[in-house]
Design a protein around this motif. Structure first.
Motif, PDB file in Angstrom:
ATOM      1  N   SER A 217      -1.240  19.582 -40.883  1.00 41.43           N
ATOM      2  CA  SER A 217      -2.427  18.792 -40.515  1.00 41.43           C
ATOM      3  C   SER A 217      -2.431  18.510 -39.016  1.00 41.43           C
ATOM      4  O   SER A 217      -3.457  18.670 -38.337  1.00 41.43           O
ATOM      5  N   ALA A 218      -1.267  18.076 -38.500  1.00 37.40           N
ATOM      6  CA  ALA A 218      -1.165  17.830 -37.062  1.00 37.40           C
ATOM      7  C   ALA A 218      -1.356  19.122 -36.275  1.00 37.40           C
ATOM      8  O   ALA A 218      -2.049  19.150 -35.247  1.00 37.40           O
ATOM      9  N   PHE A 219      -0.748  20.207 -36.770  1.00 39.54           N
ATOM     10  CA  PHE A 219      -0.864  21.511 -36.112  1.00 39.54           C
ATOM     11  C   PHE A 219      -2.323  21.952 -36.012  1.00 39.54           C
ATOM     12  O   PHE A 219      -2.773  22.443 -34.969  1.00 39.54           O
ATOM     13  N   LEU A 220      -3.085  21.764 -37.093  1.00 39.04           N
ATOM     14  CA  LEU A 220      -4.503  22.131 -37.090  1.00 39.04           C
ATOM     15  C   LEU A 220      -5.266  21.357 -36.022  1.00 39.04           C
ATOM     16  O   LEU A 220      -6.074  21.929 -35.277  1.00 39.04           O
ATOM     17  N   LEU A 221      -4.994  20.065 -35.906  1.00 33.12           N
ATOM     18  CA  LEU A 221      -5.746  19.229 -34.969  1.00 33.12           C
ATOM     19  C   LEU A 221      -5.376  19.518 -33.518  1.00 33.12           C
ATOM     20  O   LEU A 221      -6.261  19.725 -32.676  1.00 33.12           O
ATOM     21  N   TYR A 222      -4.075  19.528 -33.203  1.00 33.61           N
ATOM     22  CA  TYR A 222      -3.746  19.751 -31.792  1.00 33.61           C
ATOM     23  C   TYR A 222      -4.039  21.185 -31.364  1.00 33.61           C
ATOM     24  O   TYR A 222      -4.365  21.443 -30.200  1.00 33.61           O
ATOM     25  N   SER A 223      -3.978  22.137 -32.296  1.00 30.75           N
ATOM     26  CA  SER A 223      -4.328  23.516 -31.949  1.00 30.75           C
ATOM     27  C   SER A 223      -5.827  23.663 -31.706  1.00 30.75           C
ATOM     28  O   SER A 223      -6.254  24.460 -30.865  1.00 30.75           O
ATOM     29  N   THR A 224      -6.641  22.898 -32.442  1.00 30.49           N
ATOM     30  CA  THR A 224      -8.088  22.923 -32.209  1.00 30.49           C
ATOM     31  C   THR A 224      -8.413  22.393 -30.823  1.00 30.49           C
ATOM     32  O   THR A 224      -9.223  22.976 -30.086  1.00 30.49           O
ATOM     33  N   GLY A 225      -7.780  21.283 -30.446  1.00 28.11           N
ATOM     34  CA  GLY A 225      -8.000  20.746 -29.106  1.00 28.11           C
ATOM     35  C   GLY A 225      -7.562  21.713 -28.022  1.00 28.11           C
ATOM     36  O   GLY A 225      -8.269  21.921 -27.025  1.00 28.11           O
ATOM     37  N   ALA A 226      -6.396  22.335 -28.217  1.00 29.17           N
ATOM     38  CA  ALA A 226      -5.894  23.276 -27.215  1.00 29.17           C
ATOM     39  C   ALA A 226      -6.785  24.508 -27.112  1.00 29.17           C
ATOM     40  O   ALA A 226      -7.051  25.006 -26.013  1.00 29.17           O
ATOM     41  N   SER A 227      -7.264  25.011 -28.255  1.00 28.06           N
ATOM     42  CA  SER A 227      -8.103  26.214 -28.221  1.00 28.06           C
ATOM     43  C   SER A 227      -9.438  25.935 -27.548  1.00 28.06           C
ATOM     44  O   SER A 227     -10.007  26.808 -26.885  1.00 28.06           O
TER      45      SER A 227
ATOM     46  N   THR B 178     -19.200  17.100 -21.095  1.00 26.05           N
ATOM     47  CA  THR B 178     -19.039  16.114 -22.160  1.00 26.05           C
ATOM     48  C   THR B 178     -18.300  16.646 -23.388  1.00 26.05           C
ATOM     49  O   THR B 178     -17.487  15.915 -23.981  1.00 26.05           O
ATOM     50  N   PRO B 179     -18.523  17.903 -23.832  1.00 28.08           N
ATOM     51  CA  PRO B 179     -17.823  18.374 -25.040  1.00 28.08           C
ATOM     52  C   PRO B 179     -16.305  18.309 -24.961  1.00 28.08           C
ATOM     53  O   PRO B 179     -15.638  18.235 -26.002  1.00 28.08           O
ATOM     54  N   MET B 180     -15.741  18.316 -23.746  1.00 26.12           N
ATOM     55  CA  MET B 180     -14.289  18.269 -23.628  1.00 26.12           C
ATOM     56  C   MET B 180     -13.700  16.944 -24.108  1.00 26.12           C
ATOM     57  O   MET B 180     -12.503  16.850 -24.394  1.00 26.12           O
ATOM     58  N   LEU B 181     -14.540  15.907 -24.225  1.00 29.80           N
ATOM     59  CA  LEU B 181     -14.047  14.632 -24.739  1.00 29.80           C
ATOM     60  C   LEU B 181     -13.547  14.759 -26.176  1.00 29.80           C
ATOM     61  O   LEU B 181     -12.689  13.988 -26.614  1.00 29.80           O
ATOM     62  N   ALA B 182     -14.089  15.724 -26.916  1.00 26.38           N
ATOM     63  CA  ALA B 182     -13.657  15.904 -28.306  1.00 26.38           C
ATOM     64  C   ALA B 182     -12.169  16.225 -28.394  1.00 26.38           C
ATOM     65  O   ALA B 182     -11.501  15.868 -29.374  1.00 26.38           O
ATOM     66  N   ALA B 183     -11.636  16.908 -27.374  1.00 20.62           N
ATOM     67  CA  ALA B 183     -10.215  17.262 -27.394  1.00 20.62           C
ATOM     68  C   ALA B 183      -9.331  16.019 -27.390  1.00 20.62           C
ATOM     69  O   ALA B 183      -8.245  16.015 -27.985  1.00 20.62           O
ATOM     70  N   PHE B 184      -9.777  14.936 -26.715  1.00 15.95           N
ATOM     71  CA  PHE B 184      -9.013  13.693 -26.732  1.00 15.95           C
ATOM     72  C   PHE B 184      -8.783  13.216 -28.165  1.00 15.95           C
ATOM     73  O   PHE B 184      -7.693  12.766 -28.528  1.00 15.95           O
ATOM     74  N   VAL B 185      -9.831  13.296 -28.968  1.00 17.71           N
ATOM     75  CA  VAL B 185      -9.743  12.817 -30.349  1.00 17.71           C
ATOM     76  C   VAL B 185      -8.722  13.629 -31.133  1.00 17.71           C
ATOM     77  O   VAL B 185      -7.883  13.075 -31.860  1.00 17.71           O
ATOM     78  N   PHE B 186      -8.766  14.962 -30.981  1.00 18.80           N
ATOM     79  CA  PHE B 186      -7.840  15.819 -31.725  1.00 18.80           C
ATOM     80  C   PHE B 186      -6.385  15.528 -31.356  1.00 18.80           C
ATOM     81  O   PHE B 186      -5.518  15.441 -32.233  1.00 18.80           O
ATOM     82  N   PHE B 187      -6.109  15.368 -30.064  1.00 14.45           N
ATOM     83  CA  PHE B 187      -4.732  15.111 -29.645  1.00 14.45           C
ATOM     84  C   PHE B 187      -4.269  13.719 -30.076  1.00 14.45           C
ATOM     85  O   PHE B 187      -3.112  13.535 -30.473  1.00 14.45           O
ATOM     86  N   ALA B 188      -5.162  12.734 -30.022  1.00 17.54           N
ATOM     87  CA  ALA B 188      -4.789  11.377 -30.413  1.00 17.54           C
ATOM     88  C   ALA B 188      -4.442  11.306 -31.898  1.00 17.54           C
ATOM     89  O   ALA B 188      -3.420  10.723 -32.289  1.00 17.54           O
ATOM     90  N   VAL B 189      -5.266  11.913 -32.752  1.00 23.05           N
ATOM     91  CA  VAL B 189      -5.011  11.867 -34.195  1.00 23.05           C
ATOM     92  C   VAL B 189      -3.752  12.654 -34.546  1.00 23.05           C
ATOM     93  O   VAL B 189      -2.954  12.240 -35.393  1.00 23.05           O
ATOM     94  N   SER B 190      -3.549  13.800 -33.893  1.00 19.41           N
ATOM     95  CA  SER B 190      -2.352  14.594 -34.188  1.00 19.41           C
ATOM     96  C   SER B 190      -1.080  13.846 -33.794  1.00 19.41           C
ATOM     97  O   SER B 190      -0.051  13.961 -34.469  1.00 19.41           O
ATOM     98  N   LEU B 191      -1.136  13.053 -32.717  1.00 17.51           N
ATOM     99  CA  LEU B 191       0.019  12.231 -32.350  1.00 17.51           C
ATOM    100  C   LEU B 191       0.350  11.229 -33.451  1.00 17.51           C
ATOM    101  O   LEU B 191       1.522  10.984 -33.767  1.00 17.51           O
ATOM    102  N   GLY B 192      -0.691  10.638 -34.047  1.00 19.55           N
ATOM    103  CA  GLY B 192      -0.467   9.710 -35.145  1.00 19.55           C
ATOM    104  C   GLY B 192       0.184  10.384 -36.343  1.00 19.55           C
ATOM    105  O   GLY B 192       1.099   9.826 -36.967  1.00 19.55           O
TER     106      GLY B 192
END
Length: 429
Positions: free
Chosen positions: A251-261, A401-415
């Motif tokens: 689950s974490a891998f999916l989220l942080y990989s989405t932000g990175a991609s 503005t769309p780059m702000l979405a990456a913040f969300v993915f990295f924050a949730v994956s950290l949790g």
């Protein structure tokens, strides 16, 4: 023995992996990073936007959809392919097919010009699918070549070699790209596709020639193998549902990989549209990313062996989270290069450490199956990031503005990573 037999035939099981095998295996990272850097990150997206779709307004959306489609297809099929490889023991044969598809499709892009929208997208998707399957299958050799004590180090060093490949590849195509993505220079840009096919072919060949097949087939006929693969795949997904370690990690891998991609696949376009990079400047951007990636892959490979997988992943994702602040707010070109070098350090290490974790989690004789799951979530993420960016940029009429979405993915994956149980009990977690 003829070359074709040496590549495709199972070879005797050695008592232990030789150093030459580990080096040969690492060179496929050289090939993979060269392809991904030149075709996905740097050349095809901009060529498609400015040359092939010169008179269209939906090029970013079409490119994002193409990435999403091929990555999702690979993701859906990867676990099945991995299970099939495990029961047939024909890993190198299937790897060889994927490798050849990528080479041929990449070379065919050299024939695409203005107006060849659908043909170029089809060739790009075929190349990307071949590359993705080959990457997953190559990664599944890792647990066979390294012990749990050295798996992070070998994965990191291979990734570093991959970043060297990306760096050298960008340097090699620089004279062809420096005049810019214009109709007048389109002939030179097309040569890049041929050069990339050659680099990928040369980089992947040592793995096919020198890394030995270690699988123990349980089925010889393909029909029985397919039935057995489906059964094993069902069992694997039930474990994914029932085991907290697998569920939380993927689950974490999916989220942080989405932000990175989202950042890596659209970074060159973002730099041109938002920061104003032009001419040879996107090349400097990719060189900064590859330099950071090389350092990060080496450094964090050793850090993982010392600190443990969980804390290392948390550290890397934290670097991404903080780095995205700089990526979003800076507007000066030099500062943008510096931020991208930091994110490149995170990108190289994120891939290497994640791959090592899957190697640790995978039971013996189920390596390809588990790396198929890695491929599933990784490819869905690789497609979702650019698609989401394309959708948001189309809706908001903004590349910023769309780059702000990456913040969300990295924050949730950290949790999610903070809730992950120990991966290596013998190490400090």
């Amino acid at each position: 023995m003829p070359l074709s037999e040496k590549v495709l035939s199972p070879q005797p099981h050695p008592t232990s992996p030789r150093k030459s095998e580990k080096i040969a295996w690492s060179f496929f990272d050289f090939a993979n990073t060269a392809f991904n850097t030149l075709i996905v990150d740097l050349v095809f997206g901009t060529y498609f936007l400015r040359i092939i779709c010169a008179h269209r307004t939906d090029a970013t959306w079409l490119f994002g959809c193409a990435l999403f489609f091929c990555q999702t297809l690979v993701g859906v099929l990867s676990p099945l392919l991995g299970a099939l490889v495990d029961v047939t023991g024909k890993k190198k044969r299937i790897l060889s097919i994927s490798y050849i598809v990528c080479i041929v499709a990449t070379a065919s892009l050299a024939a695409m010009g203005e107006g060849d929208v659908w043909m170029s997208l089809a060739a790009f998707m075929a190349a990307s699918i071949g590359y993705a399957f080959a990457e997953n299958l190559t990664a599944s050799f890792l647990p066979e070549l390294a012990s749990s004590q050295e798996i992070g180090r070998l994965s990191g060093l291979a990734r570093a070699l991959g970043n060297v490949g990306g760096f050298l590849s960008v340097a090699a195509i620089y004279p062809l790209m420096s005049p810019g993505f214009t109709l007048a220079n389109s002939g030179a840009i097309r040569l890049i596709f041929l050069l990339t096919a050659a680099i990928y072919g040369a980089g992947g060949l040592p793995t096919l020639l020198f890394v030995r097949e270690r699988g123990h087939p349980t089925q010889q006929d393909w029909k029985g193998a397919m039935e057995s693969s489906l059964g094993r795949l069902s069992h694997t997904f039930s474990k994914l549902r029932d085991e907290p370690r697998l569920r939380l990690f993927f689950s974490a891998f999916l989220l942080y990989s989405t932000g990175a991609s989202m950042v890596l696949a659209m970074g060159a376009l973002y730099g041109q549209m938002q920061i104003g990079l032009a001419g040879r400047e996107p090349v400097f951007l990719l060189l900064a990313i590859q330099t950071g990636g090389c350092l990060g892959a080496i450094l964090f490979g050793f850090i993982e062996d010392w600190l443990g997988s969980k804390k290392t992943l948390q550290l890397i994702v934290s670097i991404w989270f903080l780095g995205m602040g700089g990526f979003y707010f800076v507007q000066e070109k030099l500062a943008f290069y510096a931020v991208c070098a930091v994110l490149g350090m995170g990108a190289g290490s994120l891939h290497a450490v994640s791959r090592a974790v899957v190697g640790i989690l995978a039971p013996k004789n189920e390596h390809a199956e588990y790396f198929g799951l890695w491929g599933l979530f990784g490819r869905v993420a690789a497609g979702s990031g650019p698609l989401l960016f394309g959708l948001l940029s189309q809706s908001l009429h903004s590349f910023h503005t769309p780059m702000l979405a990456a913040f969300v993915f990295f924050a949730v994956s950290l949790g999610l990573l903070s809730a992950l149980p120990k991966l290596l009990p013998q190490r400090i977690e």
